[in-house]
Structure formats: C-alpha cells, structure tokens
Scaffold this active site. Structure first.
Site, short mmCIF file in Angstrom:
data_model
loop_
_atom_site.label_atom_id
_atom_site.label_comp_id
_atom_site.label_asym_id
_atom_site.label_seq_id
_atom_site.Cartn_x
_atom_site.Cartn_y
_atom_site.Cartn_z
N GLY A 115 0.78 -1.23 0.00
CA GLY A 115 0.00 0.00 0.00
C GLY A 115 0.80 1.27 0.00
O GLY A 115 0.23 2.37 0.08
N GLU A 141 4.64 -6.24 1.07
CA GLU A 141 4.07 -6.62 -0.21
C GLU A 141 3.94 -5.43 -1.16
O GLU A 141 2.83 -5.03 -1.52
CB GLU A 141 2.70 -7.27 0.00
CG GLU A 141 2.74 -8.53 0.84
CD GLU A 141 1.35 -9.01 1.23
OE1 GLU A 141 0.36 -8.34 0.87
OE2 GLU A 141 1.25 -10.05 1.92
N PRO A 142 5.04 -4.83 -1.58
CA PRO A 142 4.92 -3.73 -2.54
C PRO A 142 4.53 -4.25 -3.92
O PRO A 142 5.09 -5.22 -4.42
CB PRO A 142 6.34 -3.14 -2.56
CG PRO A 142 7.22 -4.31 -2.23
CD PRO A 142 6.44 -5.15 -1.25
N GLY A 143 3.55 -3.63 -4.51
CA GLY A 143 3.17 -3.94 -5.89
C GLY A 143 3.26 -2.68 -6.71
O GLY A 143 4.15 -2.50 -7.54
N ARG A 144 2.34 -1.77 -6.43
CA ARG A 144 2.34 -0.46 -7.09
C ARG A 144 3.69 0.24 -6.92
O ARG A 144 4.20 0.87 -7.85
CB ARG A 144 1.23 0.40 -6.48
CG ARG A 144 1.14 1.79 -7.05
CD ARG A 144 0.47 2.75 -6.06
NE ARG A 144 -0.66 2.17 -5.38
CZ ARG A 144 -1.93 2.36 -5.72
NH1 ARG A 144 -2.21 3.11 -6.77
NH2 ARG A 144 -2.91 1.81 -5.03
N ARG A 163 -8.87 3.75 -13.35
CA ARG A 163 -8.64 4.28 -12.01
C ARG A 163 -9.19 5.69 -11.81
O ARG A 163 -9.65 6.03 -10.73
CB ARG A 163 -7.15 4.25 -11.66
CG ARG A 163 -6.58 2.84 -11.54
CD ARG A 163 -5.16 2.83 -10.99
NE ARG A 163 -5.14 3.25 -9.60
CZ ARG A 163 -4.78 4.44 -9.16
NH1 ARG A 163 -4.39 5.38 -10.02
NH2 ARG A 163 -4.79 4.74 -7.89
N CYS A 183 -18.23 5.57 -24.69
CA CYS A 183 -19.53 6.22 -24.58
C CYS A 183 -19.93 6.39 -23.12
O CYS A 183 -20.93 5.83 -22.65
CB CYS A 183 -20.57 5.42 -25.35
SG CYS A 183 -20.32 5.44 -27.13
N TYR A 202 -2.17 -1.51 -11.96
CA TYR A 202 -3.62 -1.54 -11.98
C TYR A 202 -4.26 -1.01 -13.25
O TYR A 202 -5.49 -0.94 -13.33
CB TYR A 202 -4.22 -0.82 -10.76
CG TYR A 202 -3.75 -1.42 -9.47
CD1 TYR A 202 -4.20 -2.66 -9.07
CD2 TYR A 202 -2.82 -0.76 -8.68
CE1 TYR A 202 -3.74 -3.24 -7.90
CE2 TYR A 202 -2.36 -1.34 -7.50
CZ TYR A 202 -2.83 -2.58 -7.12
OH TYR A 202 -2.37 -3.15 -5.96
#
Length: 463
Positions: A278, A320-323, A360, A391, A421
C-alpha cells in the site's frame, strides 16, 4: 486546423470550475523524475524517449494506445526493496498490480517473492517458473480448486481470511497429506487516509478477521488446533496509496499486542508478521513518496520497539509492494484524435484509449500527469481534460492538466505511472481491444503482453 490556429482555452492563473487554483508548471516540456521512470528523457527533436527509444518510433512499431514498461527501472526498484529490507525480511511483489510471465521471471531473477490472489495469477507464477515456496496465496474467497492447487504445489504460505477458510484449508491439506503454512489476516481498525474503496483495515469491509471483539484471537485458537495447518504469523494490510507511516505504526502495535496474547495463552511465539503493502507512488509532482530504505527503517523500528515493550522476540517481517515497484516503471502512450474547447471552462483532448485501459480515474477519482510526448512546445498553457473514446461522460484519463495550447490531432500524449492496476484492470468496454505491454531496455523493445485482436474477441463469443 493548424497547431498555431487552435484555440487555447483557459490560461495561466485561471481558476478551475471546482474552485481550485490552476497554476501550470513553469515548463510544460519538463519531465519530473519523481513521476517518470528512470530512463525517460527527451531527445534532440523534443520527443520523449524510454530505454533510448523515441515514442514516435515506438508508436509506429507497436501502435497506440500501448503501455511501455522500463525494464531497467523495474529491476532497479526490485533490488532497492530487497536491499532495503535485507536477508532477515521477505519482500513479496503484489502480483495484482500487474503480472505477466516476463514480470515473474524478472522477480525470480531479482530475488523477490510473489503474492498472488487468484488461480490465474497462481498459474502465471508457476508457468513462468517462480518456485512455489516463494509464492503466497491471498484473497477473501479462495475457491476449493485454488486452495487445492496451492497446497498441492507447496506454496510458501496461504493467508487465511475467514473462519470458514481456516477449516477449508485445513481439510484440504489433511486430505492431501500435507501441513500447510498459513498466516491469519486481521483487520486492525486503522483508518488509512486513502479512497474508501482501497482502505482495507477498518472493520466495515470484506477483508480479514477483526481484532475487535476477540475474533482474531479466536481465529488463532482454531488454527493452532488443526493438524493440517502450520500457523506462522499474522498478516495486516491497511490500504493503498499511503504516504503517512502513522497508520503502519498503529497497525504494528496492535498486531504485536495480538502476538503477545497468543504467547500468553498458548505459549507460542509466532515467528512472522506481514505488514502488507500500500505504499504510495508519485502520480503528480505534488506527491512525495518515501524511498524503500526509509520505509524499511521505519517499519523495523516500529516493530522492534513494540516487541521490546511486549517482551517478544522480533518476528521476521514481510512486506508486499506492488504499485511501489511497477507503478512508476510504465507510461501509457496515446494519440490525440480530437480537441474541443469549452469557452471559459477547459479544452477536452480526446485520445484513442480511455477507461478501458485506465479505469482508475473513473473508479477512484485518481490523479495523473500527462505530457505532450511527440514534440516539445512553447505555446501558452491551456487547461485541459484528457478523455477517452468510450460512450461514458466519466471516461476521463486525466481530469485536470495543463497542455500546450497547440496540441492537435495526431500528437502523442504520454501518461506516466500507469504500470500498476491499469493493464491488470483493463476491460473490453465498447469491445475495445486491450493494449499491449511493451518492455523497453537498452535500445530494444519487445512485446511481453500482445495487443488483443478482433479475432480474440470473436473467439470467445460462441454465438
């Protein structure tokens, strides 16, 4: 319409309709290194380059929209996280941010572990050669099939998210003649200062087992009694896109308190805690994320202090780094299709992608930067909204940004920090074809996830 003839819309110092001051940057051609990946530059012709390749050449070869991922930057961030936490901690890349077989191979080569939260992510991890013992399986509603496969291949840990799952995993492990390593995910009641949909540690949400009311303590009791489980620790995750370490301090304190309760009741000191991920990244120049070594130092100090106060041995920490790893490594390249001025408001710049490749902004009201990428310009800044081709009136890529007032159809725009993401949440809305992911390194580019085709869409439509 020629670029010089295009109307400019609101200018420097104007106020946005929402009432926020809209001061443009001093130089619209500059590329903030906090926001862009480390090999991004402008060449002599003014075009943005990555890994030594111009976006104009990349667009010609791979088309737009497309995600371009800086492999050198990705690998460097993996090493930075691993080095920051050292050999006495574990870094699990959160695969939900973006996962492909190439990513898995890079992670394995750089010594990181991998967190997955679905059968598809597990299959990708195993198919690309990640050792099962370096994989963690997450998720609030894992299927019997997902759990069975994870136990069969010997994943390093399964994070238990409910009382039902404690029993389910134990029964599957016993049936297979195995003892599965597990952690219990607890919700610690911390309010992460983030969007409601990505704050995950308050009680009123779907993840984890609450500390409040003794539920987490009861989950530990049940897990310790089951022969199919080896309870190795407690897991906590407080949210996403977080810059303030105060929430982690409160979370760690409450998790350590639970560890002390477990020791006092059961005579067992659980050896591990996972503090989740996070950690935020810079989407705009206003964001100020912490470096991995700062985060590691702060978390070690927090956990060490709380354990000393509780008379506990310091457990092994996992994060747990992802971003924080993949987010800054990629940008999305678009081609401008139309430019529409709304007098006294802003100019709408429409591109050939949108919410199908970056949901996002619509989902989280996320903020992004944008740059004219195919050339430089010294035209007057204009207040712009970069929108997609779908649309939906909410099909917005960058809600408020300044672009040169001579932006015109055919120009290329680049939106940085889209590695996390964006492709993983991409859709076929309006039957759009999901863009490719192209890895760039040392003057070479290769597709690691190909662009979808109309044949791909029709193949799934059985009529």
């Amino acid at each position: 319409m020629s670029r010089s003839a295009h109307p400019a819309g609101p200018r420097h110092g104007d106020v946005l309709p929402e009432g926020h001051y809209a001061g443009p940057p001093a130089d619209l051609n500059s590329l903030d290194p906090q926001v862009w990946s480390r090999t991004v530059r402008r060449d002599a012709d003014g075009a943005v380059t990555v890994g030594g390749l111009s976006v104009t050449a990349l667009a010609e070869e791979f088309g737009t929209p497309a995600y371009f991922l800086d492999e050198e930057d990705f690998r460097a961030r993996c090493r930075a996280w691993k080095d920051a936490f050292g050999p006495d901690a574990d870094v699990f890349y959160a695969g939900k941010a973006f996962l492909s077989r190439a990513i898995v191979r890079w992670l394995a080569e750089e010594g990181l572990n991998l967190d997955v939260c679905s059968g598809g992510e597990l299959a990708t991890a195993l198919g690309a050669g990640m050792p099962a013992e370096r994989i963690a399986l997450h998720g609030n509603n894992k299927s019997t099939e997902e759990i069975t496969r994870a136990v069969e291949v010997g994943v390093g840990r399964i994070v238990l998210d409910s009382f039902q799952e404690i029993v389910r995993v134990a029964h599957i492990a016993e049936r297979l003649g195995k003892r599965q390593r597990v952690q219990i995910r607890v919700t610690v009641g911390v309010e992460a200062h983030t969007h409601e949909f990505i704050a995950t540690a308050h009680e009123d949400q779907k993840f984890g087992i609450a500390l409040a009311g003794g539920q987490a303590a009861e989950a530990v009791r049940r897990a310790l009694k089951l022969d199919g489980l080896e309870l190795i620790g407690i897991h906590s995750h407080i949210g996403s896109q977080i810059f303030d370490m105060a929430g982690f301090e409160v979370s760690a304190r409450r998790v350590v308190q639970l560890l002390a309760e477990v020791r006092d009741e059961h005579g067992v000191e659980l050896p591990e805690i996972d503090l989740g991920g996070g950690l935020g990244i810079a989407y705009t120049s206003d964001d100020d994320p912490r470096a991995p070594h700062e985060i590691a130092k702060a978390l070690r100090e927090i956990v060490g202090r709380e354990c000393e106060a509780a008379g506990l041995r310091a457990p092994r920490i996992s994060v747990e780094p992802g971003r924080a790893i993949v987010g800054p490594t990629a940008f999305t390249l678009y081609e401008v299709g139309t430019v529409k001025e709304l007098d006294g408001l802003r100019t709408y710049v429409s591109v050939d992608g949108g919410m199908s490749d970056n949901i996002r902004t619509a989902l989280y009201d996320a903020e992004y930067s944008v740059a004219l990428a195919s050339r430089t310009s010294h035209a007057e800044p204009m207040l712009s909204r970069v929108v997609g081709k779908h649309c939906e009136s909410g099909d917005i890529v960058v809600r408020d940004a300044f672009l040169p007032s001579d932006v015109a159809p055919g120009d290329l725009l680049a939106v940085p920090a889209t590695g996390a993401y964006c492709r993983s949440m991409a859709s076929n809305y309006n039957h759009a074809l999901r863009p490719p992911v192209v890895a760039v390194k040392d003057g070479a580019a290769r597709v690691i996830v190909r662009r979808e085709t109309e044949e791909d869409l029709l193949r799934l439509d059985v009529g």
